[in-house]
Design an enzyme around this catalytic site. Structure first.
Site, PDB file in Angstrom:
ATOM      1  N   SER A  86       0.786  -1.218   0.147  1.00  0.00           N
ATOM      2  CA  SER A  86       0.084   0.074  -0.013  1.00  0.00           C
ATOM      3  C   SER A  86       0.884   1.324   0.190  1.00  0.00           C
ATOM      4  O   SER A  86       1.974   1.089   0.564  1.00  0.00           O
ATOM      5  CB  SER A  86      -1.019   0.102   1.367  1.00  0.00           C
ATOM      6  N   TYR A 111       0.012  -0.650  10.613  1.00  0.00           N
ATOM      7  CA  TYR A 111      -0.132  -0.724   9.352  1.00  0.00           C
ATOM      8  C   TYR A 111       0.670  -0.546   8.327  1.00  0.00           C
ATOM      9  O   TYR A 111       1.114  -1.463   7.532  1.00  0.00           O
ATOM     10  CB  TYR A 111      -1.685  -0.174   9.052  1.00  0.00           C
TER      11      TYR A 111
END
Ligand SMILES: NC(=O)c1ccc[n+]([C@@H]2O[C@H](COP(=O)([O-])OP(=O)(O)OC[C@H]3O[C@@H](n4cnc5c(N)ncnc54)[C@H](OP(=O)(O)O)[C@@H]3O)[C@@H](O)[C@H]2O)c1
Ligand SMILES: *[C@@H]1O[C@H](CO)[C@@H](O)[C@H](O)[C@H]1NC(C)=O
Length: 230
Positions: A86, A111
């Protein structure tokens, strides 16, 4: 097409090993491995093996699975490994002193850290696989309307607005899958390895995602954490 998810509950180490051995016994070839499973900004939780959940699922799970299947992938060359990362990797850091977030936990940071780990892993693996005919690339799928946001709390009154925005601006899952499919199957990227893609095009990385020393150290520690190296 072998969907691993139903057989790898919570990416438990011994289950992962068991499933990989079953797959290697039953499948003569493995042409493409897409590491897509992921969890986003959950509260502090641990995997069954005791790893911080986002680092465990998003990085260590893929690391173990890929390493266990490497022999089969090499025997099936030319073959491809795709790792779904990501853009949020930009806000991460591999803080080796607290990979399990026992000192402090920040769900956004964790994350991003796991997604930075995805890219470092892809690059280090590409280096190790040079000359084998197995390629490995990572990607950003875009912002996609999926269940990834299950742990994000949106106030009830803001929900209609969020739904409208996501409907108008987010990719559909079919659109979000395109870069993964491209890397898995397009002749355009035959032989291309160690690169990072978005919208089916190669993208530049920040220096922190190209730090080979950090990538190597992360590899060594990950090997110990998942028990590949005793
Ligand atoms: N959606 C976005 O905007 C976006 C943006 C950037 C990157 N990504 C990345 O894209 C990938 C796919 O995410 P998505 O958007 O499709 O999210 P999703 O709808 O939540 O799907 C995530 C998948 O991961 C699996 N998974 C989660 N935890 C697992 C675990 N512990 N063990 C085994 N499987 C597990 C889930 O399986 P179960 O349903 O069985 O739990 C599910 O199939 C992720 O790596 C994510 O980080 C997504
Ligand atoms: C948590 O991490 C994010 C992303 O790394 C950062 O922007 C934010 O300031 C951090 N929050 C706290 C409370 O440290």
């Amino acid at each position: 097409f072998f969907e691993l998810n139903p057989f790898v509950p919570r990416l438990h180490i011994s289950c992962t090993c068991e499933v990989c051995h079953k797959l290697m016994r039953e499948e003569p070839r493995l042409d493409v491995l897409i590491n897509n499973a992921g969890i986003f900004q959950c509260p502090y939780m641990k995997t069954e093996d005791g790893f911080e959940m986002q680092f465990g699922v998003n990085h260590l799970g893929h690391f173990l699975l890929t390493n266990l299947l490497l022999g089969l992938l090499k025997n099936s060359a030319p073959s491809r490994i795709v790792i779904v990362s990501s853009k949020l990797y930009k806000y991460g850091e591999i803080n080796f002193d607290d990979l399990n977030s026992e000192i402090s936990y920040n769900k956004s940071f964790c994350y991003s850290r796991s997604k930075l780990a995805n890219i470092l892993f892809a690059r280090e693996l590409a280096r190790r696989l040079e000359g084998t005919g197995v390629t490995v690339n990572s990607l950003h799928p875009g912002i996609v309307r999926t269940n990834l946001g299950r742990y994000v709390n949106i106030p009830l009154l803001a929900k209609p607005l969020f739904n409208l925005v996501s409907w108008a601006f987010f990719k559909t899952p079919l659109e979000g899958a395109q870069t993964s499919i491209y890397l898995a199957s397009s002749p355009d990227v035959e032989g291309v390895s160690g690169k990072y893609f978005g919208d089916c095009k190669e993208e530049e990385l920040l220096p922190k995602a190209m730090d080979d020393l950090v990538a190597r150290k992360l590899w060594d520690i990950s090997e110990v954490m998942v028990g590949l190296l005793k």
